[in-house]
Motif scaffolding. Sequence first.
Motif, short mmCIF file in Angstrom:
data_model
loop_
_atom_site.label_atom_id
_atom_site.label_comp_id
_atom_site.label_asym_id
_atom_site.label_seq_id
_atom_site.Cartn_x
_atom_site.Cartn_y
_atom_site.Cartn_z
N GLN A 125 7.81 -3.11 14.97
CA GLN A 125 9.03 -3.04 14.16
C GLN A 125 9.38 -4.40 13.58
OE1 GLN A 125 12.31 -1.06 16.04
NE2 GLN A 125 11.06 0.61 16.80
N SER A 143 7.15 -5.56 10.80
CA SER A 143 7.55 -4.91 9.55
C SER A 143 8.77 -5.60 8.94
CB SER A 143 7.81 -3.44 9.82
OG SER A 143 8.32 -2.81 8.69
N ASP A 144 9.72 -5.95 9.79
CA ASP A 144 10.91 -6.69 9.30
C ASP A 144 10.47 -8.01 8.69
OD1 ASP A 144 12.45 -4.69 10.37
OD2 ASP A 144 12.98 -5.80 12.19
N ILE A 154 7.59 -8.73 7.37
CA ILE A 154 6.94 -8.48 6.07
C ILE A 154 8.01 -8.33 5.00
CG2 ILE A 154 5.56 -6.82 4.74
CD1 ILE A 154 3.98 -6.23 7.32
N ASP A 155 9.04 -7.56 5.34
CA ASP A 155 10.14 -7.36 4.40
C ASP A 155 10.77 -8.68 3.98
OD1 ASP A 155 10.50 -4.85 3.49
OD2 ASP A 155 11.91 -4.21 5.05
N LYS A 212 -2.38 -6.48 6.20
CA LYS A 212 -1.02 -6.83 5.78
C LYS A 212 -0.86 -8.35 5.69
CE LYS A 212 0.13 -2.47 6.80
NZ LYS A 212 0.06 -1.55 5.66
N LYS A 270 3.90 -1.70 4.38
CA LYS A 270 4.38 -1.78 5.75
C LYS A 270 3.78 -0.70 6.65
CE LYS A 270 8.92 -1.94 5.05
NZ LYS A 270 10.31 -2.06 5.49
N PRO A 281 8.29 3.55 12.99
CA PRO A 281 8.57 2.25 13.60
C PRO A 281 8.62 1.12 12.57
CG PRO A 281 6.73 3.35 14.70
CD PRO A 281 7.05 4.14 13.48
#
Lengths: 313, 745, 177
Positions: B225, B228-229, B231-232, B250, C11, C135
């Motif tokens: 999680q 992913s944050d 990456i954002d 990624k 993502k 997730p």
Amino acid sequence: MKEEIFVSGRMNHLVDPHLNIWHWEIPLYLFLGGLAAGILFFAALYFINGKEDQYPTAVKRTPILAPILLIIGLLALFFDLRHKLYFWQLYTHIKLQSPMSWGAWTLMVITPVSFIWSALYIREFFPNWDWKYNWIKEVEKFLQQYKKVIAWIMLIYAVILGIYTGILLSAFNARPLWNTSILGPLFLASGLSAGAAVTLIMSKSPEERKRFAQIDLIIIGIELFLIIHMFMGFLASTQVQIDAANLFLGGPYTMAFWIFVVILGMLLPAALEIMELRKFHIPAIVPAILVLFGSLMLRFIFVNAGQMSRWLY
Amino acid sequence: MTNRRQFIKITAFGAGALAIGSGAYKAMAGFSSTTEAAKLTVNLTRTPTYCEVCFWKCAGWVYKNDEGKIWKIIGNDDDQHCNGRFCPRGTGGVGMYFDEDRLKTPLIRTSERGKQIFKQASWDEALTYIATKMKDIASKHGPESMALFTHGSGSSYFSTLLKAYGSANVAEPSYAQCRGPRDEAFMATFGEEAYSPEITDIRDTKCLVLIGSHIGENMHNGQVQEMSDAIDKGATIITVDPRFSTAAGKSKYWLPIKPSTDIALLLAWIHEIINQEYYDKKYVEKYCSGFDQLKEHVKDYTPEWAYGITTIAPDQIRKTAKEMANAAPAVIVHPGRHVTWYGDDTQRIRAVAILNALLGSWGRRGGFYRPSKQAVPSSEHPEFPTPAKTWSDAFPGKYSVASTPVSNALIDASIPENNPGFAIKGWIVNGTNLVNTIPNQANTLKAIQNLDLMVAIDTMPMEITGWADVILPECTYLERYDNLRVSPHRKPAIALRMPATEPLNETKPGYWIARELSKKLGLEAFFPFEKQEDFLDWQLKKIGSSLEEMIRIGVKTFEREADDLYFANDEAIEFPTDSGKIELYSLAFEQAGFDPMPKYIAHEEPPAGFYRLIYGRAPMHTFSRTANNPNLTDLMDENTVWINPKVAKEWGIVNDQYIWLKNQDEIISEFSIKVRITERIRWDSIYMVHGFGHAQKQMKRCFGRGASDTQLITKVLTDPLMGGTGMRGNFVTFITEKTEQEVAS
Amino acid sequence: MRYAMAVDTKKCVGCSDCVVACQTENNVPIGYCREWVVEVMAGTYPQLEMEIRSERCNHCVNAPCVRCCPTGASHFSDGGIVLVDPKKCIGCGACIASCPYDARYPHPDGHVDKCTFCIHRIKNGLEPACASVCPTKCIYFGDMDDPNSNVSVVLKKRKFKTLIPEAGTDPQLYFLI
Ligand SMILES: Nc1nc2c(c(=O)[nH]1)N[C@H]1C(S)=C(S)[C@@H](COP(=O)(O)OP(=O)(O)OC[C@H]3O[C@@H](n4cnc5c(=O)[nH]c(N)nc54)[C@H](O)[C@@H]3O)O[C@H]1N2
Ligand SMILES: Nc1nc2c(c(=O)[nH]1)N[C@H]1C(S)=C(S)[C@@H](COP(=O)(O)OP(=O)(O)OC[C@H]3O[C@@H](n4cnc5c(=O)[nH]c(N)nc54)[C@H](O)[C@@H]3O)O[C@H]1N2
Ligand code: SF4
Ligand code: SF4
Ligand code: SF4
Ligand code: SF4
Ligand code: SF4
Ligand SMILES: [Mo]
């Protein structure tokens, strides 16, 4: 290297690795529908032309098969349905954009018409036939008067049915192999050719046989022309359509299509019919059965191969 | 109606309906709020749990449908481990309960060991059998001759039992097969470990460096999680992996390293960061010791030097070092988790720790935060007897850096030929499938053959249970209470697991099993509470909560005592190391006779026609424990062997073909494995997911599906510092057709 | 109102949580699925690129499945959601054949089934199950007609694509690239 895989999901053999929802039932249904359409088309056509007595087999005898074929076809369709108890829902809706729907409705019209047509001739073959109830006799008498109207209805619906057998597939933009406007005419032609073949088998009149052999030849010619055009169309189109054509041009369906459909189902019977027209002695049943076989195979192969063809993305 | 009643029973503890309704309300943010939401949820029953499908232990809710049957598991919004979102394995956890192949009753073996002929037994019979044998072992060999191998929630009960009985030989595979090297390396450097969940502040990082940590496939939830944050937020990801992992896909930089050469890359980075003066001077000066020795040590480890070893171009090494420096201190060189690779793993992770220290990321936002853990009282019981000997007496002098028992050392100590200082005679194996977990299967099986007693406590008929004398069927985590989850995190928190439903068949919770066994051994004083829920309520009340409250909320988060998630500016810190500093030069290692700073040592390379066997995780499975889970096999039902297209061409191997793998010791995989030809793997290696190739027939869905990496890992590169079992020094070749003889072997 | 979904391929890690969450939420029988995950990889080691997509029904504006359904079982519901009414479905398979994305499957109970955008949840103010569980939070869902919805906002910010736009179905499942 380009790799495209399903990471998960889509392990359902009815959908992956390619569509596999339609098995023998739908092609059989399409074949029988096309065949019945062919039979009824010629019956109506020659009746309207006033050639009832010239081509008695086509007008009077072969149509007796039509209702039987249609019923078997409908049974095949019914078998294919996975939610059978809801079958009646087909007839509580009219969906003009759905080939399935207007196919169902077409059959709703043409099946009784074919019954009526056969009923109107039944006494010619079974002179002792008795309808038992008076009201049926009344109805028969009434209908005999409108035979011409019935013939017209039958003619139109036979064409619709014949085309429908192709359109059912070609309406699916999702399957590039099916998505060609040639499929309607091709399946119609194939149905007509099969219908003619049945008359060829059943007819005892040399004149009628000659006529139908000629018709068959012409139709086979048209079919070959359509097939060539179909492939030219595919090959001149997008990659997905090229891929679809390649199923038959080197792909898994190559042998089946060219041997069973084109050679055995078209070229060979055409050759035999030409020979027969040139007075070689060929039992008429041989090319006719080949034509029927080819017509059946055409449906099976197209239904199967079409399910293999898909968009790339 | 039962459903409704059950619900009321549960919510009778408090204003449950309201609380649940408002919980759903919260999830509606951004959507038109209707009262429907409350209705929808209130009609259902939900009970709190925390997930047992892996060791991240996310807290969630088990929902039941109108018939009162378990329906779905959803993350608890208030839980820091999962933030309301489970991973696929947790979501598919329902399959653990529904798996019809589960163990159902206690079983006692009636044949010789290895042949799987068992008779059904009552609990009383089975426990009496075990207690009798254990007393026997204690009187003949001393209680320290019993060992416990354990993993998961039940560990604490069985560990209490074993300690009460008189043995301290309690080993978890999460040490010597997993994160042991990392813990010791971080302890040696920072005086503290990296914890589980890792204290990596990924969500706020500017640069995340993953060295063989395949987050995204390694599905440890919070990290996925937060990645992913990150990456954002535009963080740079640098991935070092010989395989094009999902994370590599990624990443801004993917360094396709030659396997086994990571230390060279790490040393070159350290060299570059010191030479270019990228390091955090203030931080190093204030907090670190041994900088000058380090500088001297790495002076020749240039990027050019590393290039020859790692195949990573010098400019890539320089650029990535610069990226890290630019982001520092909001940079994380991830410590990894399963790090037992090549036997020099503690030293490799030391290099990782040193790199982090130089960048000043330890204790800094976007680097490593300082965890906080809720203190909870444990039940009072008599003092444990002091064992005459412990595991480290088995092979004196070995693995002196290890801070907990080493599973493989206990296994070796069970084989008399090894002349251990004292022999292990009996095993209790709880929640670990040793046969597929410990490399060198033959060794494990040989050890088992020499035992007087072997007990397996499991939920599934696994390979390990097949070798047991007595099998005790535990119910799944969805059917039991367990100890509170108390893990360190940004904020201290506790989570409750309670049964969502009655245990199926004759299965029982671990606590009950341990306590019943303790009674048979006369040790029940160590289990003062008859029921676990009584213990939990007692414990919770001591910290100002209660069972009733926890049933309602599932997770309780507390505030930190101080605002100290990160080091304050110029904060004076005494690190819990020997020197009180972050040790770039490890005094402890030096004292123990090991290199105080990491060195690069070349490892063996695959011989011609062989490829290095590397393995990892698939996001939808956890080791072997999920292999038979109906929901998860539905996502992935076998593993594949990844082969580079060039190699496949050489061998004439095609996609989807089934082949066998043979390793350097002539071991052939028992089952064939499907080929995946892919550019994602190097030409000198093959890759497969761990946890497949099950040989246990009772698991009908997974039996014979795919191949087992463990079976092919016969050569173990043992870490001399702490006993970790390096597993990546094995090489395999392909067999496309198995001959009769090979099938028999 | 026009519901749509966007999946961020940058993502998505392909974990398939969305797939299994859909399965448990919607009681999709084992062996079937309403959604799936695709991985596309191109290049030669070590010059590689990868795209991972979580896919499902596109809830097409111009949906061939609705068009070809003979009974009206396949229909448009609120916000353009394409649904199948099991009580009207005869299981003829036409809609399955008509979907260029193979998004439908024959349910073992006879009717055809597919993604519903979890209409039962969104009507209750919740997100679709797949979006709520993911997730990596890479699934965005919302109303395209509302400029402030999750999906509108992210589509404004990011580049995106749809699948097989040339099939003319006007799909409402977007992929952020
Ligand atoms: N070859 C190879 N070996 C490895 C690894 C690898 O990648 N490759 N990874 C290593 C790592 S990192 C680790 S952490 C270890 C993990 O090693 P293990 O923890 O041994 O992993 P599993 O194979 O999942 O075995 C877990 C066992 O617990 C059982 N179980 C599940 N739930 C419960 C429960 O609630 N109660 C009880 N009593 N039993 C339960 C399962 O059925 C299974 O038999 O493996 C290590 N070994
Ligand atoms: N889905 C899922 N997630 C899990 C688990 C699970 O079973 N399933 N288990 C959990 C547990 S207990 C653990 S310990 C973690 C383990 O997860 P990690 O610590 O992330 O995994 P490893 O197994 O160490 O690493 C596997 C990766 O290392 C790469 N690799 C192989 N050899 C080398 C090398 O020489 N150098 C480098 N740089 N890379 C190499 C492989 O290509 C692969 O991508 O995962 C956790 N998360
Ligand atoms: S990461 Fe997944 S499997 Fe592990 S505890 Fe959390 S939800 Fe369960
Ligand atoms: S849950 Fe999210 S990250 Fe996982 S596959 Fe689905 S969309 Fe991708
Ligand atoms: S994706 Fe397929 S099933 Fe969904 S609306 Fe479009 S055509 Fe219909
Ligand atoms: S299978 Fe059902 S939904 Fe699909 S077209 Fe036929 S009747 Fe309509
Ligand atoms: S929106 Fe609902 S039905 Fe559609 S794929 Fe997601 S979870 Fe499944
Ligand atoms: Mo692990």
